[in-house]
Design a protein around this motif. Structure first.
Motif, PDB file in Angstrom:
ATOM      1  N   UNK A  60      80.416  30.566 -11.482  1.00 15.61           N
ATOM      2  CA  UNK A  60      79.546  30.333 -12.633  1.00 15.61           C
ATOM      3  C   UNK A  60      80.327  30.300 -13.943  1.00 15.61           C
ATOM      4  N   UNK A  61      81.329  31.174 -14.069  1.00 16.92           N
ATOM      5  CA  UNK A  61      82.126  31.252 -15.295  1.00 16.92           C
ATOM      6  C   UNK A  61      83.474  30.543 -15.158  1.00 16.92           C
ATOM      7  N   UNK A  62      83.688  29.854 -14.034  1.00 18.19           N
ATOM      8  CA  UNK A  62      84.907  29.041 -13.835  1.00 18.19           C
ATOM      9  C   UNK A  62      86.186  29.871 -13.871  1.00 18.19           C
ATOM     10  N   UNK A  63      86.094  31.142 -13.438  1.00 12.76           N
ATOM     11  CA  UNK A  63      87.277  32.008 -13.360  1.00 12.76           C
ATOM     12  C   UNK A  63      87.833  31.903 -11.944  1.00 12.76           C
ATOM     13  N   UNK A  64      88.393  30.736 -11.633  1.00 12.82           N
ATOM     14  CA  UNK A  64      88.575  30.376 -10.230  1.00 12.82           C
ATOM     15  C   UNK A  64      90.030  30.174  -9.798  1.00 12.82           C
ATOM     16  N   UNK A  65      90.966  30.823 -10.479  1.00  8.22           N
ATOM     17  CA  UNK A  65      92.331  30.762  -9.949  1.00  8.22           C
ATOM     18  C   UNK A  65      92.386  31.426  -8.580  1.00  8.22           C
ATOM     19  N   UNK A  66      91.762  32.592  -8.504  1.00  9.98           N
ATOM     20  CA  UNK A  66      91.654  33.345  -7.255  1.00  9.98           C
ATOM     21  C   UNK A  66      90.295  34.032  -7.227  1.00  9.98           C
ATOM     22  N   UNK A  67      89.769  34.223  -6.035  1.00  6.01           N
ATOM     23  CA  UNK A  67      88.665  35.151  -5.856  1.00  6.01           C
ATOM     24  C   UNK A  67      89.219  36.579  -5.875  1.00  6.01           C
ATOM     25  N   UNK A  68      88.353  37.530  -6.162  1.00  4.39           N
ATOM     26  CA  UNK A  68      88.770  38.928  -6.046  1.00  4.39           C
ATOM     27  C   UNK A  68      89.286  39.195  -4.633  1.00  4.39           C
TER      28      UNK A  68
END
Length: 340
Positions: free
Chosen positions: A243-251
C-alpha cells in the motif's frame, strides 16, 4: 460529497508528506502540574486497533497492568475526514463516554477543535473532555507517572539509566521508520517518495545490524524503544510493503528484523494486541486517494508470526526481574491469526 472527500485526502500532489505533530500536550502526572492528577478509574484510553501510534499505548497498558486503572475504548478500524467512530460498540456509542465520535471529546475540550482528531487519546470521563493525544508522551507517562497502579511484576519500560539511549534510538526510528513509511506512502512526487524509500531501508538495515547481536534495542530487556519499533514492523508486510510502496524487501525477507518481530509478537502483551483484519481495513479503505477501489487484500499468510524465532539464544530477559502480563481482559481479545 464524494467518497474521497468523505474519507479525507492524504497525498498533496508534488509535495513531500509532513506530519502534523502539534498535539494537546497536557500530561496526567502525580503532581497534577497540568491539572490532571493520576487517579485510577478517572480516565479512558481511546485507541483503535488499526493505528500503530495507538497500538503502542495498548501494549504499554497491557505490559504494565494498568487495565484496572485506565479503561479502554476501541473505535472501529475506519474513519472519515471528521473523526474516529465507535461503530464496534452497541448502538455505535462508547459505553463509558456515551459518544459516537471521538471528535465529541475534542470539541468538549475545545469547541471546533481545528486539528486532526487522532488516537490514542485519553479522555477525562467525568467531564468528557480529551486530556491529551500526545502519543509519545502518553506511554512514557504510563511507565513513569502511573507506577502506583502498575501490576506486581511489571517491567521497567523506561529505565532511568538507559533513557538517554532510548530517546536517541526512538528519535531516529520515528523519523526514518515509524513516520518514514508514511513519508513514502503519502509522498506527492517521485523524488520525495524515493528519498523516503531510501532512508527507510537504510534505517532498517541499520536496525538489522544493531539487533544481529542483541535481543532488544536498548539493554537486555524490553523497553519503550521496542514497543515503538514493533508496531511498525507488525504492519509492514500487511500494509506498508504494498500500500505504501515500501517494497525493497518484505519484513519476512529481512531475517534479523523478522526474527526480532516474531520474538516480540510471541511475547504476552504484543501479539495479543494485533488485529490484522482491522489493520488492513483501515489503511486500504480510509486512504481512498491511494487505493480508490477500497479493495482489502486477502493476504499475506499470518501463520509465520507463530514460527520459532531463535532469538532466545541471544540471552536477554524480556521482562527483566518482572513477569509476563496476564491474558487480555474479556472484551479486549483480538481474533486468532488467519492461516492460509
Amino acid at each position: 460529497m464524494s467518497e474521497q472527500h468523505a474519507q479525507g485526502t492524504y497525498v498533496e500532489p508534488g509535495q513531500e508528506y509532513t506530519r502534523d505533530t502539534n498535539y494537546i500536550e497536557d500530561r496526567i502526572t502525580r503532581d497534577a502540574t497540568d491539572g490532571w492528577p493520576v487517579e485510577a478509574g478517572r480516565y479512558r484510553l481511546v485507541a483503535a486497533r488499526a493505528c500503530p501510534w495507538a497500538n503502542r499505548s495498548v501494549i504499554s497498558r497491557r505490559l504494565l497492568g494498568l487495565e484496572d486503572a485506565i479503561s479502554l475504548g476501541l473505535p472501529g478500524p475506519t474513519h472519515d475526514a471528521r473523526s474516529w467512530t465507535f461503530d464496534l460498540d452497541p448502538d455505535g456509542r462508547d459505553p463509558v463516554l456515551g459518544i459516537e465520535r471521538l471528535q465529541e471529546a475534542f470539541f468538549a475540550r475545545t469547541p471546533d477543535y481545528p486539528r486532526g482528531i487522532t488516537v490514542p487519546a485519553i479522555v477525562d470521563v467525568p467531564s468528557g473532555k480529551v486530556v491529551t493525544n500526545d502519543f509519545p508522551q502518553i506511554t512514557l507517562d504510563f511507565a513513569t507517572e502511573w507506577t502506583e497502579f502498575h501490576r506486581e511484576g511489571a517491567p521497567d519500560l523506561y529505565p532511568e539509566a538507559l533513557r538517554g539511549e532510548i530517546d536517541e534510538v526512538n528519535a531516529v526510528v520515528f523519523r526514518d521508520v515509524n513516520n518514514g513509511v508514511y513519508r513514502a506512502g503519502f509522498a506527492g512526487s517521485q523524488k520525495s517518495y524515493e528519498r523516503a524509500y531510501r532512508t527507510l531501508f537504510e534505517r532498517l538495515d541499520w536496525l538489522s545490524d544493531r539487533l544481529a547481536g542483541q535481543r532488544f534495542l536498548v539493554g537486555d530487556t524490553i523497553t519503550e524503544a521496542d514497543i515503538r519499533l514493533f508496531t511498525t514492523l507488525a504492519r509492514f508486510d500487511a500494509v506498508y510493503h504494498g500500500h505504501f510502496k515500501c517494497n525493497r524487501d518484505k519484513l519476512a525477507e529481512m531475517p534479523v528484523l523478522w526474527a526480532y518481530a516474531r520474538d516480540l509478537f510471541q511475547t504476552p502483551g504484543f501479539g495479543d494486541t494485533i488485529d490484522f483484519d482491522q489493520i488492513k481495513k483501515h489503511y486500504y479503505v480510509v486512504h481512498s486517494d491511494i487505493n480508490p477501489t477500497g479493495i482489502v487484500p486477502a493476504g499475506p499468510d499470518e501463520s509465520g508470526w507463530l514460527t520459532p524465532h531463535g532469538r532466545e539464544q541471544l540471552g536477554g530477559r524480556p521482562f527483566g526481574d518482572g513477569t509476563p502480563p496476564a491474558p487480555p481482559r474479556s472484551g479486549e481479545e483480538v481474533p486468532p491469526l488467519a492461516v492460509s
